[in-house]
Scaffold this motif. Structure first.
Motif, PDB file in Angstrom:
ATOM      1  N   VAL A 140       2.362   0.765   6.465  1.00 13.84           N
ATOM      2  CA  VAL A 140       1.989   1.757   6.071  1.00 13.84           C
ATOM      3  C   VAL A 140       2.425   1.943   4.315  1.00 13.84           C
ATOM      4  O   VAL A 140       2.074   1.878   3.332  1.00 13.84           O
ATOM      5  CB  VAL A 140       1.726   2.708   6.765  1.00 13.84           C
ATOM      6  CG1 VAL A 140       1.106   2.818   7.475  1.00 13.84           C
ATOM      7  CG2 VAL A 140       2.964   3.681   6.503  1.00 13.84           C
ATOM      8  N   ASP A 164       2.907  -3.568  -3.162  1.00 16.15           N
ATOM      9  CA  ASP A 164       2.187  -4.555  -3.813  1.00 16.15           C
ATOM     10  C   ASP A 164       3.424  -4.456  -4.829  1.00 16.15           C
ATOM     11  O   ASP A 164       4.366  -3.913  -5.015  1.00 16.15           O
ATOM     12  CB  ASP A 164       0.598  -4.309  -4.019  1.00 16.15           C
ATOM     13  CG  ASP A 164       0.512  -2.806  -4.685  1.00 16.15           C
ATOM     14  OD1 ASP A 164       1.330  -2.522  -5.076  1.00 16.15           O
ATOM     15  OD2 ASP A 164      -0.903  -2.932  -5.158  1.00 16.15           O
ATOM     16  N   PHE A 200       0.657   0.091   1.424  1.00 14.31           N
ATOM     17  CA  PHE A 200      -0.853  -0.036   1.595  1.00 14.31           C
ATOM     18  C   PHE A 200      -1.183   1.538   2.018  1.00 14.31           C
ATOM     19  O   PHE A 200      -2.846   2.035   1.998  1.00 14.31           O
ATOM     20  CB  PHE A 200      -0.546  -1.008   3.208  1.00 14.31           C
ATOM     21  CG  PHE A 200      -1.143  -1.050   3.216  1.00 14.31           C
ATOM     22  CD1 PHE A 200      -2.264  -2.113   3.138  1.00 14.31           C
ATOM     23  CD2 PHE A 200      -0.836  -0.695   5.018  1.00 14.31           C
ATOM     24  CE1 PHE A 200      -3.280  -2.971   4.191  1.00 14.31           C
ATOM     25  CE2 PHE A 200      -3.004  -1.170   5.829  1.00 14.31           C
ATOM     26  CZ  PHE A 200      -3.950  -2.199   4.959  1.00 14.31           C
ATOM     27  N   ALA A 246      -4.040   5.818   4.783  1.00 12.94           N
ATOM     28  CA  ALA A 246      -6.017   5.582   4.718  1.00 12.94           C
ATOM     29  C   ALA A 246      -5.991   4.103   5.158  1.00 12.94           C
ATOM     30  O   ALA A 246      -7.314   3.630   5.416  1.00 12.94           O
ATOM     31  CB  ALA A 246      -6.312   5.803   3.527  1.00 12.94           C
ATOM     32  N   ALA A 247      -5.285   2.957   4.434  1.00 11.41           N
ATOM     33  CA  ALA A 247      -5.892   1.790   4.121  1.00 11.41           C
ATOM     34  C   ALA A 247      -5.499   0.872   5.510  1.00 11.41           C
ATOM     35  O   ALA A 247      -6.409   0.259   6.773  1.00 11.41           O
ATOM     36  CB  ALA A 247      -4.723   0.779   3.785  1.00 11.41           C
ATOM     37  N   GLU A 270      -8.857   2.653   7.839  1.00 12.85           N
ATOM     38  CA  GLU A 270      -9.827   1.844   7.747  1.00 12.85           C
ATOM     39  C   GLU A 270      -9.600   0.428   8.822  1.00 12.85           C
ATOM     40  O   GLU A 270     -11.229   0.678   8.370  1.00 12.85           O
ATOM     41  CB  GLU A 270     -10.244   1.817   5.740  1.00 12.85           C
ATOM     42  CG  GLU A 270     -11.257   0.529   5.655  1.00 12.85           C
ATOM     43  CD  GLU A 270     -11.908   1.274   6.193  1.00 12.85           C
ATOM     44  OE1 GLU A 270     -13.253   0.966   5.959  1.00 12.85           O
ATOM     45  OE2 GLU A 270     -12.425   3.100   6.033  1.00 12.85           O
ATOM     46  N   ALA A 271      -8.772  -0.068   8.371  1.00 10.31           N
ATOM     47  CA  ALA A 271      -8.666  -1.158   9.019  1.00 10.31           C
ATOM     48  C   ALA A 271      -8.750  -1.244  11.002  1.00 10.31           C
ATOM     49  O   ALA A 271      -9.816  -2.140  11.115  1.00 10.31           O
ATOM     50  CB  ALA A 271      -7.547  -1.859   8.515  1.00 10.31           C
ATOM     51  N   ARG A 285      -3.464  -8.661   6.566  1.00 11.19           N
ATOM     52  CA  ARG A 285      -3.725  -7.722   5.871  1.00 11.19           C
ATOM     53  C   ARG A 285      -2.173  -6.674   4.859  1.00 11.19           C
ATOM     54  O   ARG A 285      -2.418  -6.512   3.158  1.00 11.19           O
ATOM     55  CB  ARG A 285      -4.078  -5.863   6.281  1.00 11.19           C
ATOM     56  CG  ARG A 285      -6.522  -7.085   6.932  1.00 11.19           C
ATOM     57  CD  ARG A 285      -6.673  -5.472   6.813  1.00 11.19           C
ATOM     58  NE  ARG A 285      -8.117  -5.578   6.907  1.00 11.19           N
ATOM     59  CZ  ARG A 285      -9.353  -5.174   6.842  1.00 11.19           C
ATOM     60  NH1 ARG A 285      -9.032  -4.001   6.059  1.00 11.19           N
ATOM     61  NH2 ARG A 285     -10.009  -5.042   7.206  1.00 11.19           N
ATOM     62  N   TRP A 289      -1.158  -7.723   1.209  1.00  4.03           N
ATOM     63  CA  TRP A 289      -0.420  -6.570   0.450  1.00  4.03           C
ATOM     64  C   TRP A 289       0.541  -6.167  -0.194  1.00  4.03           C
ATOM     65  O   TRP A 289       0.607  -6.406  -1.533  1.00  4.03           O
ATOM     66  CB  TRP A 289      -1.205  -5.547   1.265  1.00  4.03           C
ATOM     67  CG  TRP A 289      -1.520  -3.729   0.010  1.00  4.03           C
ATOM     68  CD1 TRP A 289       0.906  -3.438  -0.319  1.00  4.03           C
ATOM     69  CD2 TRP A 289      -1.827  -3.274  -0.885  1.00  4.03           C
ATOM     70  NE1 TRP A 289       0.232  -1.929  -1.338  1.00  4.03           N
ATOM     71  CE2 TRP A 289      -1.402  -2.547  -1.508  1.00  4.03           C
ATOM     72  CE3 TRP A 289      -3.567  -3.782  -0.669  1.00  4.03           C
ATOM     73  CZ2 TRP A 289      -1.780  -1.217  -2.310  1.00  4.03           C
ATOM     74  CZ3 TRP A 289      -3.785  -2.258  -1.119  1.00  4.03           C
ATOM     75  CH2 TRP A 289      -3.321  -2.037  -1.926  1.00  4.03           C
TER      76      TRP A 289
END
Length: 464
Positions: free
Chosen positions: A399, A403, A409, A412-413, A416-417, A436, A440
């Motif tokens: 997490v 970037d 990341f 929440a991302a 969602e994944a 992912r 990122w």
């Protein structure tokens, strides 16, 4: 009245060339050494201070030889600008020399202080020569400083115990130093050039020898790191055994050759799964060594595998005073398909994720990080386990990946994944999440570990 420049005769040019010939050849040789040294750095794609400073030293001295040659001064009369340029080059020459000696370790423990004290002196000489008028005074200052430094170098080299490199440099420095002193006192330029050739040969030998030795050491270190990586990977469980109730997959992506993340299965049978994940602060070999200690501490608590709080309490007790100040986060989940129950506890670790009926929720029951204090008792939390549930454990590298703009990341991302992973296998989920995260992040700045467990059957047991 029109002034006519005197015409040079062929005899004068020939005599000047014959006088300068050995020094023009030496200048070309020194420049060639410079190009070769820089070329080696380019080919190896690695900055090597010894080779770079040797190259700068050799090229500046070679340029100075050419600029002070008679034949060049006959063709380009040394006016004010040309004279200043010669002075600038002359005062630049000692700078890479002492940077080389410092990089090679020949200036001893005071090398940094000496270098920092000298650089402003030569920098001021360069500036004063470029803009000032009385270049004779600057030349006398430069001569005094160079002679003092050469004498200081002699004292330093003779005080220290001589190994092969010191002996070679000592010989080259003595040869060059004696001739340089004569040059600065009696202006015997020709002898100094030959002395520099001897010194450059000695410095080149030392630079090549040290570079080769350093490469050999780096190769050996890399070989040992590769071995350590293979050993660390061998400590991770090969895979969760065939189970009637669970499908388990894990992905471990270290930032370097070895890392501080780990996971372990304290229980692995048809109806139970004990899933441990941990993260040691820091990276590299120290973190990997502590990670192996964490694994041993966890395995020693197998008798308490059904009680995550007791497992973490026992691990904390085993690790106290053994982690050299580095902290350890951990989470442990015990899944019992027969009872239809998950028991969970954590020590400063990110919350467990539970995917159920297309919705993702966090399961948190956190205590202090491991090995931080004695006498810590960890509590645990129990939740219902149903067929189709998906449990996700992970380390914070997932997490906290950033970037290029510095954005993480984030939780929440990840949630969602996990939500979008419904219908996919556990193996597909761990691969997709890691891909992912790697896509990122601008670069991987932490170890990545994720563990996914799917419950395919719960609440009953096939006793046939």
């Amino acid at each position: 009245m029109l002034l006519v420049e005197p015409q040079l005769t062929a005899g004068e040019v020939l005599r000047a060339f014959r006088h300068d010939e050995p020094f023009l050849i030496l200048g070309a040789a020194f420049t060639t050494v410079s190009v070769i040294a820089l070329g080696v750095c380019v080919i190896r794609r690695r900055f090597d201070a010894l080779l770079v400073w040797l190259a700068v030293f050799a090229s500046l001295y070679g340029i100075r030889l050419w600029m002070t040659s008679r034949i060049l001064q006959m063709t380009i009369p040394p006016g004010a600008v040309y004279g200043r340029l010669i002075g600038v080059v002359n005062y630049l020459v000692p700078i890479p020399a002492f940077m080389f000696f410092r990089a090679a370790g020949f200036l001893g423990r005071f090398g940094r202080a000496v270098t920092l004290a000298l650089l402003p002196v030569f920098a001021l000489l360069v500036i004063a020569t470029a803009v000032g008028d009385d270049r004779y005074i600057y030349q006398q200052v430069n001569s005094a400083v160079v002679i003092a430094l050469i004498l200081l170098m002699f004292v330093t080299l003779f005080q220290r115990k001589a190994d092969r490199d010191f002996a070679v440099v000592r010989f080259g420095l003595m040869t060059f130093g004696v001739l340089a002193v004569l040059q600065n006192v009696a202006e015997t330029f020709q002898l100094e050039a030959y002395g520099f050739a001897v010194l450059l040969a000695c410095l080149g030998y030392v630079a090549v020898r040290k570079t080769a030795k350093r490469d050999e050491e780096l190769t050996e270190i890399q070989r040992e790191l590769d071995l350590a990586r293979r050993m660390q990977l061998s400590l991770l469980p090969a895979g969760f055994p065939e189970s009637m109730a669970f499908r388990v997959a894990a992905r471990y992506e270290p930032m370097s050759s070895v890392a501080g993340d780990l996971y372990e299965f304290l229980v692995a049978d048809g109806w139970r799964a004990g899933l441990l994940i941990a993260d040691v602060s820091g990276h590299g070999v120290p973190a990997a060594l502590i990670a192996s200690m964490v694994k041993m501490a966890a395995l020693s608590q197998r008798e308490h595998a059904e009680h995550p709080g007791r497992v973490l309490t026992g691990m904390n007790r085993a690790l106290i005073g053994s982690t050299q100040g580095q902290y350890v986060t951990a989470a442990y989940a015990h899944l019992d398909a027969e009872r239809g129950e998950i028991r969970y506890a954590a020590a400063g670790h990110p919350a467990m994720l539970l995917l159920r009926d297309g919705e993702v929720s966090e399961v948190a029951e956190n205590g202090l990080v491991l090995a931080a204090a004695e006498g810590i008792e960890y509590s645990e939390k129990a939740v219902t386990l149903r067929p189709g549930d998906r449990v996700v454990l992970y380390t914070d590298g997932i997490v906290e990946a950033r970037d290029r703009a510095g954005k993480m990341f984030g939780d929440a991302a990840l949630m969602e994944a996990v939500r979008e992973s419904a219908g996919k296998s556990a193996e597909e989920v761990v691969a997709e999440v890691v891909e992912r995260v790697l896509a990122w992040g601008a670069s991987q700045e932490d170890d990545l570990t994720i563990l996914v467990c799917d419950c395919v059957e719960a609440g009953k047991r096939d006793r046939e």
